[in-house]
Design a protein around this motif. Structure first.
Motif, PDB file in Angstrom:
ATOM      1  N   GLN A  32       0.001  11.456  -5.075  1.00 28.29           N
ATOM      2  CA  GLN A  32       1.506  11.565  -5.065  1.00 28.29           C
ATOM      3  C   GLN A  32       1.912  10.056  -4.845  1.00 28.29           C
ATOM      4  OE1 GLN A  32       3.488  14.615  -2.715  1.00 28.29           O
ATOM      5  NE2 GLN A  32       5.507  13.740  -3.103  1.00 28.29           N
ATOM      6  N   MET A  33       3.046   9.706  -5.495  1.00 31.01           N
ATOM      7  CA  MET A  33       3.726   8.558  -5.400  1.00 31.01           C
ATOM      8  C   MET A  33       5.219   9.100  -5.105  1.00 31.01           C
ATOM      9  SD  MET A  33       4.202   5.142  -7.821  1.00 31.01           S
ATOM     10  CE  MET A  33       2.786   4.405  -7.672  1.00 31.01           C
ATOM     11  N   GLY A  51      13.223  -2.185  -3.987  1.00 25.59           N
ATOM     12  CA  GLY A  51      12.395  -0.932  -4.529  1.00 25.59           C
ATOM     13  C   GLY A  51      11.294  -1.160  -3.778  1.00 25.59           C
ATOM     14  N   SER A  52      10.713   0.041  -3.234  1.00 25.88           N
ATOM     15  CA  SER A  52       9.119   0.140  -2.936  1.00 25.88           C
ATOM     16  C   SER A  52       8.869   1.533  -2.983  1.00 25.88           C
ATOM     17  CB  SER A  52       9.222  -0.352  -1.482  1.00 25.88           C
ATOM     18  OG  SER A  52       7.839  -0.528  -0.971  1.00 25.88           O
ATOM     19  N   ALA A  53       7.529   1.960  -2.560  1.00 28.56           N
ATOM     20  CA  ALA A  53       7.158   3.076  -2.702  1.00 28.56           C
ATOM     21  C   ALA A  53       5.873   3.399  -1.737  1.00 28.56           C
ATOM     22  CB  ALA A  53       6.485   3.381  -4.165  1.00 28.56           C
ATOM     23  N   GLU A  54       5.494   4.751  -1.491  1.00 32.03           N
ATOM     24  CA  GLU A  54       4.561   5.037  -0.894  1.00 32.03           C
ATOM     25  C   GLU A  54       3.512   5.867  -1.710  1.00 32.03           C
ATOM     26  OE1 GLU A  54       2.877   7.340   3.126  1.00 32.03           O
ATOM     27  OE2 GLU A  54       4.875   8.197   2.400  1.00 32.03           O
ATOM     28  N   GLU A  55       2.308   5.348  -1.741  1.00 35.00           N
ATOM     29  CA  GLU A  55       1.268   6.197  -2.807  1.00 35.00           C
ATOM     30  C   GLU A  55      -0.110   5.867  -2.016  1.00 35.00           C
ATOM     31  OE1 GLU A  55      -1.232   4.316  -4.932  1.00 35.00           O
ATOM     32  OE2 GLU A  55      -0.696   2.470  -3.870  1.00 35.00           O
ATOM     33  N   VAL A  56      -1.223   6.716  -2.578  1.00 37.89           N
ATOM     34  CA  VAL A  56      -2.347   6.790  -1.661  1.00 37.89           C
ATOM     35  C   VAL A  56      -3.269   5.710  -1.564  1.00 37.89           C
ATOM     36  CG1 VAL A  56      -3.559   7.549  -3.783  1.00 37.89           C
ATOM     37  CG2 VAL A  56      -4.346   8.381  -1.484  1.00 37.89           C
ATOM     38  N   ASN A  57      -3.209   4.563  -2.811  1.00 38.72           N
ATOM     39  CA  ASN A  57      -3.840   3.401  -2.684  1.00 38.72           C
ATOM     40  C   ASN A  57      -3.368   2.141  -1.787  1.00 38.72           C
ATOM     41  OD1 ASN A  57      -5.839   4.374  -4.851  1.00 38.72           O
ATOM     42  ND2 ASN A  57      -3.928   4.882  -5.974  1.00 38.72           N
ATOM     43  N   SER A  58      -1.931   2.428  -1.551  1.00 45.62           N
ATOM     44  CA  SER A  58      -1.548   1.469  -0.512  1.00 45.62           C
ATOM     45  C   SER A  58      -1.296   0.065  -1.528  1.00 45.62           C
ATOM     46  CB  SER A  58      -2.343   1.091   0.522  1.00 45.62           C
ATOM     47  OG  SER A  58      -2.627   2.266   1.470  1.00 45.62           O
TER      48      SER A  58
END
Length: 220
Positions: A32-33, A51-58
């Motif tokens: 998930q992102m 803008g930014s995000a959280e996701e499993v691959n960092s």
């Protein structure tokens, strides 16, 4: 987060940024992102969007539309969204790369370091690094080491490695601490080209620098 805006702006303002396109190695794990937009409002009714995000691959970037930071802050933004309180979360292992420091697009190590933590990878060459406990050194060693790193010919680049030569590949992680603000980190990979990077700039080490870092690091 009215009472958190200055603290958040202060921390984001310290992220190392660049206008260059800096590639880096990323894992490709599916997951998930969550995308985030942060709006900083000003008394004159103007606003700045980040803008930014959280996701499993960092491996996502943070941008205000003009400059970009490769520093990964997704978990910190998620925590702020859920709790209404801003804290820039430190890495789980003190030897792991942190967010870095403003100015690392101009120098491998920004001026003013007062200490340096030197870590050695326990399993050099493995796909997953396992840093050892680091050794802390004072201002003299920090500034001498920073001066050597800053004397290298550096250019924009990401965390890539082209294997060179034979023998054991060693990895070192250096964290330069300051009286105020976050540390600057530098990764050194022997037998790689480029062999030195800080997430924004890359360069190649020499034998004297590798020997100095090895002597300052924990025993192999």
């Amino acid at each position: 987060m009215t009472d958190q805006a200055k603290s958040m702006a202060h921390d984001l303002g310290y992220l190392p940024v660049t206008t260059d396109r800096v590639g880096k190695m990323c894992t490709l794990v599916g997951g998930q992102m969550t995308n985030y937009l942060i709006r900083f409002a000003y008394p004159d009714r103007q606003a700045l969007w980040v803008g930014s995000a959280e996701e499993v691959n960092s491996c996502v970037t943070t941008t205000n539309g003009t400059v970009v930071s490769n520093s990964y802050i997704g978990p910190s933004i998620t925590a702020a969204y859920r709790t209404g309180t801003w804290t820039l979360l430190p890495p789980k292992d003190p030897c792991d790369p942190a967010t870095g420091r403003r100015g690392q697009d101009e120098q491998m190590v920004p001026d003013g370091a007062i200490k340096v933590l030197v870590c050695r990878d326990k399993q050099s060459g493995s796909a997953t690094p396992h840093p050892s406990d680091g050794v802390q050194h004072g201002q003299q060693q920090a500034r001498e080491l920073a001066a050597e790193l800053n004397s290298l010919k550096a250019e924009p680049g990401g965390n890539t490695c082209r294997e060179t030569g034979d023998g054991r590949r060693e990895m070192f992680l250096l964290h330069f601490g300051y009286a105020e603000g976050p540390p600057a980190w530098v990764r050194i990979l022997s037998r790689c080209r480029p062999s030195v990077n800080n997430g924004v700039l890359v360069g190649d080490l020499n034998d004297a620098l590798l020997d100095r870092v090895s002597r300052l690091a924990p025993p192999a």
